[in-house]
Structure formats: C-alpha cells, structure tokens
Design an enzyme around this catalytic site. Sequence first.
Site, PDB file in Angstrom:
ATOM      1  CG  HIS A 124      -4.590 -18.087   9.562  1.00 37.73           C
ATOM      2  ND1 HIS A 124      -3.887 -18.730   8.572  1.00 37.73           N
ATOM      3  CD2 HIS A 124      -3.661 -17.636  10.442  1.00 37.73           C
ATOM      4  CE1 HIS A 124      -2.591 -18.673   8.850  1.00 37.73           C
ATOM      5  NE2 HIS A 124      -2.421 -18.018   9.980  1.00 37.73           N
ATOM      6  CG  ASP A 201      -8.376 -22.357  12.178  1.00 38.58           C
ATOM      7  OD1 ASP A 201      -7.693 -22.759  13.133  1.00 38.58           O
ATOM      8  OD2 ASP A 201      -7.975 -21.498  11.376  1.00 38.58           O
ATOM      9  CE  LYS A 227      -0.584 -20.229  15.657  1.00 32.72           C
ATOM     10  NZ  LYS A 227      -1.633 -19.799  14.730  1.00 32.72           N
TER      11      LYS A 227
HETATM   12  C1  LIG Z   1      -1.829 -19.972  13.474  1.00 35.19           C
HETATM   13  C2  LIG Z   1      -3.134 -20.147  12.862  1.00 35.19           C
HETATM   14  C3  LIG Z   1      -3.307 -20.963  11.748  1.00 35.19           C
HETATM   15  C4  LIG Z   1      -2.160 -21.665  11.067  1.00 35.19           C
HETATM   16  O1  LIG Z   1      -1.525 -22.549  11.934  1.00 35.19           O
HETATM   17  P1  LIG Z   1      -0.173 -23.305  11.485  1.00 35.19           P
HETATM   18  O2  LIG Z   1       0.343 -23.885  12.746  1.00 35.19           O
HETATM   19  O3  LIG Z   1       0.718 -22.233  10.924  1.00 35.19           O
HETATM   20  O4  LIG Z   1      -0.542 -24.301  10.468  1.00 35.19           O
HETATM   21  C5  LIG Z   1      -4.577 -21.101  11.233  1.00 35.19           C
HETATM   22  N1  LIG Z   1      -5.636 -20.491  11.794  1.00 35.19           N
HETATM   23  C6  LIG Z   1      -5.514 -19.699  12.876  1.00 35.19           C
HETATM   24  C7  LIG Z   1      -6.732 -19.066  13.486  1.00 35.19           C
HETATM   25  C8  LIG Z   1      -4.262 -19.483  13.445  1.00 35.19           C
HETATM   26  O5  LIG Z   1      -4.136 -18.712  14.511  1.00 35.19           O
END
Ligand SMILES: *Cc1c(COP(=O)(O)O)cnc(C)c1O
Length: 411
Positions: A124, A201, A227
């Site tokens: 990302h 991440d 999420k």
């Molecule tokens: C959504 C996402 C992000 C960013 O998350 P934020 O809540 O917007 O900071 C980073 N990496 C992955 C794999 C994601 O799905």
Amino acid sequence: MFSEKEIQKIRSQFPILKKKIYSNYLVYMDNAATTQKPLQVIQASQNYYSTMNSNIHRGLHYLSHQATLCVENVRKKIQKFIHAKYSSEIIFTKGTTESINLVASSIEAIIKKGDEIIISCVEHHSNIVPWQILCKKKGAVLKIISIYENGFFQLKNFESFFSERTKIVSISHISNVLGIINPVKSIIQIAHKYDALVLIDGAQVPSNLDLNVQDLNVDFYVFSAHKMYGPTGIGILYGKKKILEKLDPYQFGGEMIKNVSFDRTTYSDLPLKFEAGTPNIEGIIVWGSAIDFVKKMGISNIQSYKKKLLMYAVKHLNSIDGIQLYGDIMDFSKKSSIISFNLDELHCFDVGCILDRLGIAVRTGHLCAQPLMNFFKVSGMIRVSFSVYNTFQEIDYLLEGILKAKKILLK
Ligand SMILES: *Cc1c(COP(=O)(O)O)cnc(C)c1O
C-alpha cells in the site's frame, strides 16, 4: 460457522444495511477500505460523550480518572488481542499510516548512508512512501522484492536481497489488493538472521487472522481500528519494548514528557513517550467495544464464514466470460476475502458506476497500490471485499450486476 439465521442476526446490528442507495438496498463490498459499524460501537461513541468526556492522564477529578481507566483498559484489551507481552508495547496512533510514519521517522538516527531498506511490490502507498522519503533523506537504498504472476512472494531468492547493510524490512501481512496472506513468519526469521528489524503492515488482518505478535517474533506490527468494525482515526503501533525504548520520540509536547525546563526536557516512559498531545480518547474507548464485538463472534467463525463467501464468489466470478482475476490462487488457506479483477477491456470506473447504481459499493482504481498496478500492467482494478455481514445472495446480486454492466458497456 454461522448459520443463515445467525448472519441475519449479525446483519440486524448494522443499521446502515437498511439504507437504500438509489432504489436498492445497500450491498456493501468495500470492506477492505473500511468496515461498517455495529450498533454497540455506534452507541459506545454516544455513551462516551454523554457520560465520560474529559481529558486523560492529567486530571485528578472523577471523570478524568474514569476516562483514563477506560483508555488503559482498551490498551490491555489490545495487548491480549494480539498476544503482546506488555501493554506498554501498544502505542495509540491515528492508524496504520501514522504508525508506519512513526517508525520511519523515529528510526532515522539508526539509518546511515548506504544502508538498505526492503519492501515489496505489493505494498500500500502508506508502506512505500515513508521509506522512500527516509532513504532519500539519509542516502539509503530502497530494495523491492517482487512477486510471481499469481501474487505469491518470491521467497526463494528473498535471502539474496539481504546484506549486513539491511536495517529494516517492511511488508504487508495481507495484500489489500490480492488478499494473499504473505509468509511473514519466514520473512521475519530470515530478516533476523541479518539483524534487520521487521515491520508488518497488518491493516487487513485483525478479525481475519488470529494474531500473535510474540509467536511471529515481529519487531513492529501496525493496524487501524476502522477495518475491524471500529472508528476511524485510531490505530496502533505494536513494538517490542526493548526496541521502542531505544527509538527517538516521534512528536513532542504534552503527555510525552517527564520534566521540562528551558535547558532540558526528559521524556516519559513507554507508551506515553510516543503519545504526544491529547489522543483520540473517544476513538480508543469505542474501539474497545468493536473488539468485544469481534471476540463475541469469534475470529475462527468469522474466518470460516468469509472463506465460504470467498470460494463461492471466486468460483462464480471465474465463470464470467472475459474476466481477469488477480492473485487467483487455488489454496484458499492463503487468501482472505478480497478479490480484485478486470472485465474485458472495460474501464474499472465504468463498471464501478453501474454497480453503484444498483446499490453495490465496490472499490475501483489503483487501490492505493500503483506499483502493483504497474506490475500487472493495468491502470486500475475492481475490488470486492467481504465482511461478516455479506451474504451469498448479495454475491449473486453482484454477479448479475457484473453481467448487466458487460451488456451495457460492451454494446
Ligand atoms: C488500509 C490499509 C493501509 C492504510 O490504513 P489507514 O487506516 O488508511 O492508515 C495500509 N496498508 C494496508 C495493507 C491497508 O489495507
């Protein structure tokens, strides 16, 4: 595994699913961007402002004490949720993006000219740009691991990327485009042989996998609340205590100090050292309620239900003429419920618009992963991603919608 009745009960806890978009009920399939919120989460927010609102870690008055206790309880709840050793290893941030920026910034003093940082081509943007900027600032080298055409990591020659100059490896646990679960445990083991730190991440992970940071032996792990049925603007950085203690603070101000004079300032101990200023108190407390929601459903129940949705959708999507699925692997144990695709030569935005008119929310475009789009030589994709409130009937409706879009656009 949930019965149909249980799924209906879960759905009834999400007020937004009763909303009509144009004249159709919302079919929400953009869960990899953010999930919807259940009533208990919505109510927790109202409850916080109605009964507890105050600043934390400072006041000795009743409300401040209550709010501080609640915040620290959520910290402990997250510690248990990810199996961290100490609750002080949980740092509250705005979310995944800020957590990665925090590490990339606080680690600056350790990075020297010619050092190396490893990421992958599926990342990302928020796991690319902070490292790119750090490399530029310090004259370090950014190395990119590639993937096979099917989306799997090229773990075979992974070790050849390492040298004694490798300082940090930062990789996603689950790709937000391909849904593929990356072999992070092996990656961490290899990186540690070279004394490199590892950041994972995990934005797509909570409520999808049972997370154990100690078992992974990971140095930093980051994710957001929004999420996993929680609020936006709040997330965590998990870091091993010994490592966090060595890093410089990220921001400076209230809360993160021990003593301030005009000659010299000393910093608080963990976790407050990294939590300058008034945090998102409401967000933290409400997140606690989202974690309760996930725990009550049970991660393995959520997982097995979403796997069924994934298998059903992949099977039927693959039977559509002219469809191209990305990260289409046979081994569903290595894939979470995210499917990205393109249709013939159709533009993803056109397909997305027609689905939107039918009340179906999908994600279209570069999905915050332009380098991965370049890898597949496309400008964008259509992504559907499921949550526990999605149903097989909704997938049928999606398939109908896709056929409709093809009919209209391919004329
Ligand atoms: C959504 C996402 C992000 C960013 O998350 P934020 O809540 O917007 O900071 C980073 N990496 C992955 C794999 C994601 O799905």
